[in-house]
Design an enzyme around this catalytic site. Structure first.
Site, PDB file in Angstrom:
ATOM      1  CB  SER A 177       1.203  -2.153  -6.534  1.00 16.15           C
ATOM      2  OG  SER A 177       0.760  -1.792  -4.797  1.00 16.15           O
ATOM      3  CB  THR A 178       0.459  -6.002  -3.911  1.00 15.97           C
ATOM      4  OG1 THR A 178       0.139  -4.692  -2.875  1.00 15.97           O
ATOM      5  CG2 THR A 178       0.164  -7.267  -2.773  1.00 15.97           C
ATOM      6  CG  HIS A 203       2.100   1.692  -5.499  1.00 18.69           C
ATOM      7  ND1 HIS A 203       0.820   1.238  -6.070  1.00 18.69           N
ATOM      8  CD2 HIS A 203       2.463   2.350  -6.386  1.00 18.69           C
ATOM      9  CE1 HIS A 203       0.722   1.650  -6.522  1.00 18.69           C
ATOM     10  NE2 HIS A 203       1.121   2.797  -6.668  1.00 18.69           N
ATOM     11  CG  MET A 296      -5.366  -3.894  -4.199  1.00 21.66           C
ATOM     12  SD  MET A 296      -5.913  -5.495  -4.832  1.00 21.66           S
ATOM     13  CE  MET A 296      -7.877  -5.341  -3.906  1.00 21.66           C
ATOM     14  CG  ASP A 299      -1.122   4.851  -9.894  1.00 16.54           C
ATOM     15  OD1 ASP A 299      -1.339   5.096  -9.814  1.00 16.54           O
ATOM     16  OD2 ASP A 299       0.235   3.975  -9.014  1.00 16.54           O
TER      17      ASP A 299
END
Length: 363
Positions: A177-178, A203, A296, A299
């Protein structure tokens, strides 16, 4: 707790006003200044010392990317880019992430006022994440031009010195993600052309994954593309979950195939790492090598534990090299991970695992 101090940099007075309003409505943050161009922003940043900056890309007097590069060299600060949802905007956003931006928000081209209000929760969530992110000083030119081939970039394959026969059964399964776009790029650029197939959920919203895949394809030895429903998963290829879709794997006879559909968000994400990893546990079993990268939240953590229980070997990125140590931390806490490694060691560890170079220390 002190409030998160945010400076908004955008050439649109409307966007500056809307973003400042959204920020100031939050109990844990405040907009401490706005600027119409990078030259104004430079003075405000010096005076207010913000925790996070939101930055438009296309601005007068100095391009947003040029300003970002200078900022990350001289005064590294978490930045959330505000990008237009266009093909050019997507390419520019990826360059901004290379330069050190933590994340981005895709603002609408029309109906800006209503569109930004709809994105308010997403905007403030990304500001909160950015405030906790590890940002690093930009010390060198980022990447060669996309046209350059890996052979001309001085990239050394992350394979053992002894020639090995790669298993066509193994599949590398990556969730991020991030901060993940750069982490994924670093791993894929190290893989040889005959590496096992790679399946990836990062993401990312619709409109950006195609540009992300195209950029990686221009830089890597393996072929990289958005996953397409029903296509066969082949060695030497990486498949990226399309933004706004769910991506999983299925079996068709002796082959692995991609499943891309419009099923609901999982853990608020679409695409979701949980969806991909759960299918990897079910379909691949011990033929999977799981990798959880910076991001973050949690997930994919529970599904990664399912992968381990099914016989997969799992790696998590370590805290020091993560932009946000959320998803790897949750996977570790779930008991899903065999080893934790710095980003620069992950590609080599994957290829050693594939080559049967011995089981490394388990945690």
């Amino acid at each position: 707790m002190p409030k998160i101090k945010v400076v908004v940099v955008d050439d649109s007075a409307l966007v500056r006003s809307l973003l400042a309003e959204i920020i100031n409505k939050q109990p844990d943050m405040e907009c401490v200044g706005t600027a119409a161009d990078p030259l104004q922003a430079r003075e405000i940043i010096r005076e207010r010392n913000p925790d996070v900056i939101t930055l438009d890309v296309e601005m007068p007097k100095m391009d947003g990317l040029e300003f970002l590069a200078r900022l990350m060299r001289l005064r590294p600060t978490p930045v959330v880019m505000v990008s237009t949802l266009t093909e050019k905007g997507a390419e520019t956003t990826l360059k901004a992430l290379e330069l050190g931006a933590v994340d981005f928000v895709a603002k609408p081209r029309i109906g800006v006022s209503a569109g930004l209000q709809e994105l308010a929760d997403d905007i403030v969530d990304k500001i909160r994440i950015a405030a906790k992110a590890h940002v690093r000083r930009l010390v060198a030119p980022v990447t060669p031009s996309p046209a350059a081939s890996p052979a001309t970039q001085g990239t050394t394959p992350a394979t053992p010195s002894t020639p090995v026969r790669l298993s066509t059964e193994k599949v590398i399964c990556i969730g991020a993600s991030t901060g993940g776009t750069e982490a994924i790029k670093e791993i894929l650029m190290e893989l040889p052309a005959d590496a096992p197939a790679v399946v990836i959920t990062q993401h990312m919203p619709p409109g950006f994954t195609a540009s992300f895949a195209a950029r990686l394809d221009s830089l890597c030895r393996i072929r990289v593309a958005e996953a397409r429903d029903g296509e066969r998963i082949l060695p030497g290829h990486a498949y990226i979950a399309p933004g706004g879709k769910q991506f999983s794997l299925a079996r068709s006879g002796a082959n692995y195939v991609a499943v891309v559909d419009d099923s609901p968000p999982v853990n608020r994400h679409k695409p979701s790492v949980e969806v991909l990893f759960r299918s990897c546990a079910r379909v691949l079993g011990p033929n999977a090598i799981g990798v959880m990268l910076t991001g973050m939240g949690g997930d994919g953590a529970q599904a990664m534990k399912e992968m381990r229980d099914a016989g997969a070997y799992n790696i998590a990125q370590d805290e020091a090299s993560c932009v946000v140590f959320g998803m790897p931390k949750m996977a570790i806490q779930a008991g899903a991970v065999h080893e934790v490694l710095p980003l620069k060691q992950i590609a080599r560890a994957i290829m050693e695992r594939v080559a049967g170079a011995g089981v490394r220390h388990r945690i």
